[in-house]
Scaffold this active site. Structure first.
Site, PDB file in Angstrom:
ATOM      1  N   HIS A  39     -55.400 -43.723  24.890  1.00  0.00           N
ATOM      2  CA  HIS A  39     -55.679 -42.483  24.041  1.00  0.00           C
ATOM      3  C   HIS A  39     -54.989 -41.274  25.012  1.00  0.00           C
ATOM      4  O   HIS A  39     -54.128 -40.419  24.208  1.00  0.00           O
ATOM      5  CB  HIS A  39     -57.297 -42.198  23.966  1.00  0.00           C
ATOM      6  CG  HIS A  39     -57.150 -40.681  23.184  1.00  0.00           C
ATOM      7  ND1 HIS A  39     -56.939 -40.417  21.898  1.00  0.00           N
ATOM      8  CD2 HIS A  39     -57.778 -39.620  23.407  1.00  0.00           C
ATOM      9  CE1 HIS A  39     -57.198 -39.175  21.582  1.00  0.00           C
ATOM     10  NE2 HIS A  39     -58.016 -38.714  22.509  1.00  0.00           N
TER      11      HIS A  39
ATOM     12  N   ASP B  86     -55.251 -34.667  20.651  1.00  0.00           N
ATOM     13  CA  ASP B  86     -56.705 -34.756  20.219  1.00  0.00           C
ATOM     14  C   ASP B  86     -57.065 -33.879  19.412  1.00  0.00           C
ATOM     15  O   ASP B  86     -56.501 -33.338  18.354  1.00  0.00           O
ATOM     16  CB  ASP B  86     -57.636 -35.004  21.411  1.00  0.00           C
ATOM     17  CG  ASP B  86     -59.174 -35.440  21.142  1.00  0.00           C
ATOM     18  OD1 ASP B  86     -59.266 -36.783  20.995  1.00  0.00           O
ATOM     19  OD2 ASP B  86     -59.459 -34.702  21.268  1.00  0.00           O
TER      20      ASP B  86
ATOM     21  N   TYR C 199     -66.700 -30.673  16.845  1.00  0.00           N
ATOM     22  CA  TYR C 199     -66.994 -31.880  15.922  1.00  0.00           C
ATOM     23  C   TYR C 199     -67.911 -31.516  14.829  1.00  0.00           C
ATOM     24  O   TYR C 199     -67.759 -31.668  13.833  1.00  0.00           O
ATOM     25  CB  TYR C 199     -67.634 -32.660  16.948  1.00  0.00           C
ATOM     26  CG  TYR C 199     -66.748 -33.391  17.824  1.00  0.00           C
ATOM     27  CD1 TYR C 199     -65.974 -34.630  17.708  1.00  0.00           C
ATOM     28  CD2 TYR C 199     -66.360 -32.821  19.218  1.00  0.00           C
ATOM     29  CE1 TYR C 199     -64.982 -35.387  18.453  1.00  0.00           C
ATOM     30  CE2 TYR C 199     -65.511 -33.583  20.054  1.00  0.00           C
ATOM     31  CZ  TYR C 199     -64.848 -34.639  19.777  1.00  0.00           C
ATOM     32  OH  TYR C 199     -64.193 -35.155  20.426  1.00  0.00           O
TER      33      TYR C 199
END
Length: 349
Positions: free
Chosen positions: A326, A156, A274
């Protein structure tokens, strides 16, 4: 009299609920039972059970470490023997995401699982969350541990940092492993604001995932106000959405991640990963080709990863992880560990 009865009944119901939620409450004296101390003690005890010290005890041969590098303090867990293999976790997890594969990897490598800048017990500064700066953190950590070169693997957000490490420090990178996320590139700018027609389901099916939190985490100040103290609600949604086997991340795992992200400071820091994505896209445009061997492993993100990473990696081995969501290292740990070891131990082409 009726009012007194109602008050007494309400008090009895409250006491029963408290006794159910917090064992031992009913045995306290009435004056003590009215104080918040039992709640605090319960929370403190739970936090102790998911501390890094407690977690490391369940992984024989591993220990906690800390290093002051690049202006931050990084927490890492290290164990094993052989050449260094650095593991970088992603959102919304910590180094613990690799605990199922660390023992197998440690039979052949010195495994160093790191809490990234802003994660877990590592520093949470106000800035520096672009992946290039975070890669510099890891490079300084590797050097501080006495290594000139290491293999780097990430999941990730950690996968993006691992790529940035390889792109900026190719001389210090033996091999690169990327799990379930490519480095942010221009394709990220085309992600839809709205989902496909129809309601967003609570499970990722065959359709393109709707990554609403990429936008939500861009907002300064609001997410931490909404989620601090209740971040487990968001995490449970994420795990439900992205796991095929929800038991792969069990109650203890979830308690670890909830504890790590449940404060205003932790949420602000993780949002920084982010908020730096636009800068990451710009940095990616300037990166050249990677010549070292690269392994890309993906479940839902496999197609996206293969398309993006193949544009930069000259020696790419792409593997699709079947029957997994995921969190591949937690849902399919034996396959992930074996595939990684086969790749890491293979001779260079």
């Amino acid at each position: 009299m009726k009012s007194l009865i109602r008050i007494a009944t309400a008090s009895a119901i409250c006491a029963a609920l408290m006794a159910a939620a917090f064992p031992g409450y009913a045995q306290l004296p009435a004056t003590a039972a009215q104080r918040p101390a039992p709640v605090h003690q319960h929370v403190t005890a739970r936090a102790a059970g998911v501390s890094d010290a407690a977690l490391v005890k369940s992984l024989p041969g591993f220990s906690n470490g800390y290093a002051e590098v690049n202006g931050v303090r990084l927490h890492y867990v290290v164990g094993g023997k052989g050449e260094p293999l650095v593991l970088l976790p992603g959102w919304p997890e910590t180094w613990w995401t690799f605990h199922k594969i660390m023992p197998a990897l440690a039979e052949h490598y010195t495994v160093i699982a790191v809490d990234l800048r802003g994660m877990g017990a590592s520093s949470k500064p106000d800035n520096g969350y672009d992946k290039k700066t975070m890669a510099a953190d890891i490079h300084e950590l590797v050097k501080s541990l006495g290594y000139e070169k290491a293999s780097v693997a990430g999941h990730d957000i950690g996968s993006a940092v691992a790529f940035a490490y390889a792109a900026n420090y190719p001389q210090a990178t033996d091999r690169l492993v990327m799990l379930e996320l490519p480095h942010p590139d221009d394709s990220l700018l085309s992600f839809p604001l709205l989902p496909p027609q129809g309601n967003v389901g609570d499970k990722l099916g065959s359709a393109r995932p709707y990554l609403w939190w990429f936008a939500f985490n861009q907002i300064h100040g609001l997410p931490e106000k909404l989620l601090a103290g209740r971040v487990g609600l968001e995490q449970d949604w994420i795990f439900t959405y992205f796991l095929k086997n929800e038991s792969a991340i069990d109650a203890r795992d979830r308690a670890v991640y909830e504890h790590a992200y449940n404060s205003i400071e932790a949420i602000r820091a993780s949002d920084g990963w982010y908020q730096a994505l636009p800068q990451d896209v710009v940095d990616y445009r300037n990166y050249g080709k990677l010549d070292m061997p690269v392994l890309a492993m993906g479940g839902p993100a496999y197609g996206w990863m293969k398309k993006v990473i193949s544009q930069k990696a000259t020696n790419l081995n792409a593997v699709e992880v079947q029957d997994s969501g995921h969190f591949v290292q937690e849902e399919q740990p034996e396959l992930v560990a074996k595939t990684m070891l086969d790749f890491l131990q293979a001779t260079h082409d």
